[in-house]
Every structure is written in structure tokens, then in C-alpha cells.
Design a protein around this motif. Structure first.
Motif, PDB file in Angstrom:
ATOM      1  N   GLY A 220      12.105  78.141  -3.580  1.00  0.00           N
ATOM      2  CA  GLY A 220      13.173  77.378  -3.228  1.00  0.00           C
ATOM      3  C   GLY A 220      14.700  77.953  -3.446  1.00  0.00           C
ATOM      4  N   ASP A 221      15.452  77.528  -2.526  1.00  0.00           N
ATOM      5  CA  ASP A 221      16.881  77.832  -2.881  1.00  0.00           C
ATOM      6  C   ASP A 221      17.638  76.902  -3.701  1.00  0.00           C
ATOM      7  OD1 ASP A 221      19.125  79.210  -2.614  1.00  0.00           O
ATOM      8  OD2 ASP A 221      19.839  78.533  -0.517  1.00  0.00           O
ATOM      9  N   ILE A 222      17.143  76.922  -4.908  1.00  0.00           N
ATOM     10  CA  ILE A 222      17.482  76.030  -6.021  1.00  0.00           C
ATOM     11  C   ILE A 222      18.325  76.472  -7.154  1.00  0.00           C
ATOM     12  CG2 ILE A 222      15.157  74.694  -5.669  1.00  0.00           C
ATOM     13  CD1 ILE A 222      14.432  76.198  -8.197  1.00  0.00           C
ATOM     14  N   GLY A 223      19.007  77.669  -6.930  1.00  0.00           N
ATOM     15  CA  GLY A 223      19.844  78.275  -7.848  1.00  0.00           C
ATOM     16  C   GLY A 223      19.118  78.884  -9.029  1.00  0.00           C
ATOM     17  N   TRP A 224      19.752  79.547  -9.798  1.00  0.00           N
ATOM     18  CA  TRP A 224      19.104  80.490 -10.648  1.00  0.00           C
ATOM     19  C   TRP A 224      18.418  79.643 -11.917  1.00  0.00           C
ATOM     20  CZ3 TRP A 224      20.983  81.565 -16.056  1.00  0.00           C
ATOM     21  CH2 TRP A 224      20.319  82.669 -16.561  1.00  0.00           C
ATOM     22  N   VAL A 225      17.236  80.082 -12.371  1.00  0.00           N
ATOM     23  CA  VAL A 225      16.826  79.518 -13.653  1.00  0.00           C
ATOM     24  C   VAL A 225      16.713  80.313 -14.548  1.00  0.00           C
ATOM     25  CG1 VAL A 225      14.540  78.909 -14.552  1.00  0.00           C
ATOM     26  CG2 VAL A 225      14.946  78.351 -12.016  1.00  0.00           C
ATOM     27  N   ASP A 226      17.201  79.865 -15.742  1.00  0.00           N
ATOM     28  CA  ASP A 226      17.414  80.739 -17.020  1.00  0.00           C
ATOM     29  C   ASP A 226      16.162  81.156 -17.570  1.00  0.00           C
ATOM     30  OD1 ASP A 226      18.296  81.981 -19.315  1.00  0.00           O
ATOM     31  OD2 ASP A 226      19.976  80.614 -19.852  1.00  0.00           O
ATOM     32  N   PHE A 227      15.689  82.296 -17.806  1.00  0.00           N
ATOM     33  CA  PHE A 227      14.552  82.812 -18.220  1.00  0.00           C
ATOM     34  C   PHE A 227      14.269  82.892 -19.823  1.00  0.00           C
ATOM     35  CE2 PHE A 227      17.339  86.438 -17.372  1.00  0.00           C
ATOM     36  CZ  PHE A 227      17.132  87.096 -18.523  1.00  0.00           C
ATOM     37  N   ARG A 228      15.817  82.539 -20.090  1.00  0.00           N
ATOM     38  CA  ARG A 228      15.883  82.679 -21.586  1.00  0.00           C
ATOM     39  C   ARG A 228      15.586  81.349 -22.430  1.00  0.00           C
ATOM     40  NH1 ARG A 228      22.128  84.987 -21.141  1.00  0.00           N
ATOM     41  NH2 ARG A 228      21.839  83.099 -19.893  1.00  0.00           N
ATOM     42  N   ARG A 229      15.324  80.433 -21.599  1.00  0.00           N
ATOM     43  CA  ARG A 229      15.071  78.933 -22.142  1.00  0.00           C
ATOM     44  C   ARG A 229      13.603  78.948 -22.386  1.00  0.00           C
ATOM     45  NH1 ARG A 229      17.901  74.119 -19.397  1.00  0.00           N
ATOM     46  NH2 ARG A 229      17.336  73.456 -21.460  1.00  0.00           N
ATOM     47  N   PRO A 230      13.252  77.777 -22.948  1.00  0.00           N
ATOM     48  CA  PRO A 230      11.744  77.756 -22.935  1.00  0.00           C
ATOM     49  C   PRO A 230      10.995  77.525 -21.699  1.00  0.00           C
ATOM     50  CG  PRO A 230      12.967  76.320 -24.795  1.00  0.00           C
ATOM     51  CD  PRO A 230      13.863  77.211 -23.760  1.00  0.00           C
ATOM     52  N   ALA A 231       9.881  77.899 -21.501  1.00  0.00           N
ATOM     53  CA  ALA A 231       9.197  77.811 -20.091  1.00  0.00           C
ATOM     54  C   ALA A 231       9.047  76.271 -19.778  1.00  0.00           C
ATOM     55  CB  ALA A 231       7.869  78.574 -20.181  1.00  0.00           C
ATOM     56  N   SER A 232       8.942  75.338 -20.875  1.00  0.00           N
ATOM     57  CA  SER A 232       9.036  73.922 -20.510  1.00  0.00           C
ATOM     58  C   SER A 232       9.980  73.480 -19.827  1.00  0.00           C
ATOM     59  CB  SER A 232       8.694  73.062 -21.836  1.00  0.00           C
ATOM     60  OG  SER A 232       9.686  73.372 -22.684  1.00  0.00           O
ATOM     61  N   SER A 233      11.189  74.185 -20.141  1.00  0.00           N
ATOM     62  CA  SER A 233      12.569  73.623 -19.323  1.00  0.00           C
ATOM     63  C   SER A 233      12.385  74.218 -17.826  1.00  0.00           C
ATOM     64  CB  SER A 233      13.556  74.210 -20.031  1.00  0.00           C
ATOM     65  OG  SER A 233      13.743  75.334 -19.838  1.00  0.00           O
TER      66      SER A 233
END
Length: 414
Positions: A220-233
Motif C-alpha cells: 500500500g501507499d502508506i509511507g515508509w516503514v522504519d525497519f530499524r524498529r521492532p517488527a511488532s511495531s
């Protein structure tokens, strides 16, 4: 012009303390552009490359590039163009693989940039000869089954083809849509709608949230997801933004899923090219058996480059949707209206119009093109498919159903 050179010796202790190592630098108010060059002994380690500005993430190329340039109007694929906000920026080094004795790394940062950004190649549209939705598979009222691939890469990460070249590949494979899921970046998103319209194929925005302990596609076109944060986030953020998160290739070599999750995401890439190479392998099915709760099943070729020996649509994912637009396809995924087929013929050419397909349609399960195969459920119950189009009552079997040939190869899943 200002050029800053940082000489680093990174060790396992650096990797343990902070896997994504920041190298700060300053951008002045009048800087029109920036370029970064990374060098180290690539025969002894792997260091990924990315960039973050004061206002947020500017891009990632992982281990695919050793340099990038950002200007207000254009940037190296994988990076976001735009005004260079003054202040402290960071080159982000992913310490992916380091030798025991450590690794010498050189980072050269120039403002303004010393070289122009790389430009994407453009591919001319080709005449479409087949489209998966032409098969007109049985579907619920108001919907149609569209054929696609939920995992593919371009030059915006570690793929070798441009977005338009990937679009041409999808058209030639007979697909209605392709999800473009470059690693840890959304720099490709602004280009997808225009390129898709030019080539007559839906290009679904996605990003592969990529870490050393597992990968997940945020669709989806939802903006960037920070891969450095925990996967649960990731699970929470993607759902809140209206996207769909899919755990990718959960049992594939050193990319298997290891992240602990209290809440499972909505989707699972059950069928990945790693399984495609041996369709008798049961690892992915075993993983699904231990998945606690409902999940939408997706398939993806994880296409990067032609020399790997496969193309888009291996496997093919079918979505029952109102139309082939990215918005409608994503709505179909959210609703769980998916099925996966092997999607290719014996010559490894994608054949979405003839490969066996197993579909849930209202109260029934319908096998199309599967005469001579066997229907199998999660408990191992089996049922012979005796015609080219056979409906089975929906209460037959439990869990994942799949079609299997006489050699125990999985051909289709729902």
C-alpha cells in the motif's frame, strides 16, 4: 564545494551495539545537492548503505550500490529527491556481515554533489497477448479474479530492471498486476501509477521491510516503514495506515522469519520462489500449520534479475477484486480473497490461463484445470479431481487446501 571523508574501522562490537551505524554530516542552508561514496573490501564483508535527513528517511540501497546522489529534482534510484533541509544528516551503514578482525570503511560525503544521480532506463510498451483475468474464473458477484505477483524488485533496491522494464515483464507474463516491493525504501512509489498506466498493468506500491532476522512486505501507499524498529511495531503501523503486512519467505535459508510477534500480521507469503524450486517441499505448509489464527495467503516470485532463471508470476497469486487497480487489489487482499497457483507450464513460461487453480467461491471450493490431480486438506484428507472444473462443498476439509499431482508437487492453494 565541501568534501568530508570519514575513515572507520567497524567491528563485531559495533555490530552488536548498533547494527545500523550512523555517520553524521552537516548540510548547509545553501547546499543544492549531496553525494556519498562508500568503499571497503567487498570480499571480506557486506556493509549496506542508506541516508536520513533532519526531516526523515531519504533512502536505502543496501548492498546494491556504493554511492548515491540527492538533488531537489532527482535522486539515485532508492533515494528521495527534494530540497536538502539544512542541519545534521546521517549516512546509515548497515553492518550486515563483518569479519572477526573488523573491516576498514571509507565514507566520502560531498556538498554539492560531485556526480549526477543515476537515471532509470525506460522500456517501450509491448503488445499484450494474454491477461490472467481473461480466463474469467468463477467469482463472487461483482468480482473478477486477477492474476499477479506480490514480490518484485527494481533498480530502486537490488533489482536489475527499471520500473518500466518490470512492467513490460509483467505484461509478457500475462499478469494483471505486480507489487513493486523494493527494500527499505518508497522512492519507487511516485512513479508506479504513471508507468503502470503507460504499460497497461497495475503496479501496486509496496516495500520489503528488510532485516537480518526476517523480511516483510508492507503493501500500500502508506509511507515508509522504519525497519530499524521492532517488527511488532510494523504490524501495528501498517494496519493503522491502511496497508497490509505480509511475512515473507518464512522458511527460506538465512532469510527465514525469526522476529517474535505478539500480534500476527494480516498476510503471509506462503508460496515463495524458494519453495517453487521444489514443489514437494513441505516446510512452508508446516509453518502455516503453526500460525495461530486466520491469515491471507500470498505468493511472490521475489524477482530481482533475469539471470536468476525465473520471471514474474512464479508463482501467480489470484485476487478476487472489483478491478485490477492497486486500490481494488489491496481491498481484495484485506478481505482474504486470494488463491495461489504454480502459474507456469513445463517449459517454465508463465501460463495464467491454463495452470490449475483452486478457488473459494461463496460456499464452494472450485478446482479449475485440475483434472487428474488430488485435493488435500490440512489433516491429510484427499479427494480426486475428476473433471476440468469441479466444485467441492465448502465444508469439505480443514485449513489450507491444495491441489497435488501424482509426483506430490503442489500446483495450487486456497
Amino acid at each position: 564545494m565541501t568534501t568530508v571523508v570519514e575513515q572507520l574501522h567497524v567491528t563485531l562490537d559495533h555490530q552488536i551495539a548498533q547494527r545500523y551505524h550512523p555517520v553524521p554530516f552537516t548540510v548547509a542552508a545553501d547546499s543544492p545537492s549531496v553525494s556519498v561514496a562508500l568503499s571497503y573490501d567487498t570480499g571480506r564483508g557486506v556493509v549496506d548503505l542508506g541516508c536520513e535527513g533532519p526531516a526523515g528517511w531519504r533512502g536505502w540501497s543496501g548492498g546494491a550500490r556504493d554511492r548515491f546522489t540527492i538533488t531537489p529534482d532527482v535522486a539515485t534510484p532508492g533515494y528521495l529527491p527534494g530540497e536538502l533541509e539544512p542541519g545534521t544528516w546521517q549516512v546509515v551503514l548497515g553492518l550486515h556481515q563483518l569479519p572477526a578482525e573488523g573491516l576498514d570503511v571509507r565514507v566520502e560525503i560531498s556538498t554539492p554533489a560531485t556526480e549526477p544521480p543515476e537515471r532509470e532506463r525506460r522500456a517501450a510498451p509491448v503488445t499484450r497477448t494474454v491477461r490472467g483475468s481473461d480466463r474469467d474464473l468463477p467469482a463472487p458477484p461483482g468480482l473478477r479474479w486477477y492474476a499477479g505477483d506480490f514480490h518484485a524488485h527494481t533498480v530502486h533496491s537490488d533489482g536489475s530492471e527499471s520500473i518500466s522494464e518490470l512492467a513490460v515483464r509483467g505484461v509478457r507474463a500475462g499478469l494483471d498486476f505486480v507489487a513493486v516491493t523494493d527494500h527499505n525504501t518508497v522512492s519507487h512509489h511516485p512513479h508506479l501509477a504513471g508507468v503502470g498506466a503507460e504499460h497497461g498493468i497495475g503496479l501496486l506500491p509496496g516495500q520489503e521491510v528488510t532485516t537480518s532476522r526476517g523480511h516483510a512486505n508492507a503493501l500500500g501507499d502508506i509511507g515508509w516503514v522504519d525497519f530499524r524498529r521492532p517488527a511488532s511495531s510494523w504490524v501495528q503501523e501498517v494496519a493503522e495506515r491502511g496497508g497490509v503486512l505480509s511475512v515473507n519467505h518464512p522458511v527460506d535459508g538465512d532469510c527465514a522469519w525469526q522476529h517474535p510477534l505478539d500480534v500476527l500480521p494480516a498476510a503471509l507469503e506462503l508460496w515463495h520462489i524458494s519453495w517453487f524450486r521444489d514443489l514437494t517441499h513441505t516446510g512452508a505448509l508446516a509453518f502455516r500449520q503453526r500460525w495461530d489464527g486466520p491469515v491471507t495467503l500470498l505468493g511472490g516470485s521475489d524477482f530481482h534479475r533475469p539471470e536468476q532463471g525465473w520471471t514474474l508470476g512464479t508463482p501467480t497469486t489470484w485476487v478476487a477484486a472489483e478491478d485490477p487497480s492497486p486500490e481494488a487489489v489491496l481491498a481484495g487482499v484485506r478481505a482474504g480473497r486470494t488463491a495461489i497457483s504454480v502459474g507456469v507450464g513445463p517449459d517454465a513460461v508463465p501460463r495464467p490461463l491454463s495452470a490449475p487453480v483452486l478457488l473459494r467461491v461463496e460456499d464452494d471450493v472450485v478446482a479449475v484445470g485440475g483434472e487428474g490431480t488430488v485435493l488435500v486438506d490440512a489433516d491429510g484428507r484427499r479427494r480426486r479431481i475428476t473433471s476440468d472444473r469441479l466444485s467441492v462443498p465448502g465444508d469439505w476439509g480443514r485449513g489450507i487446501l491444495h491441489l497435488q499431482d501424482a509426483d506430490r508437487r503442489v500446483l495450487a492453494i486456497c
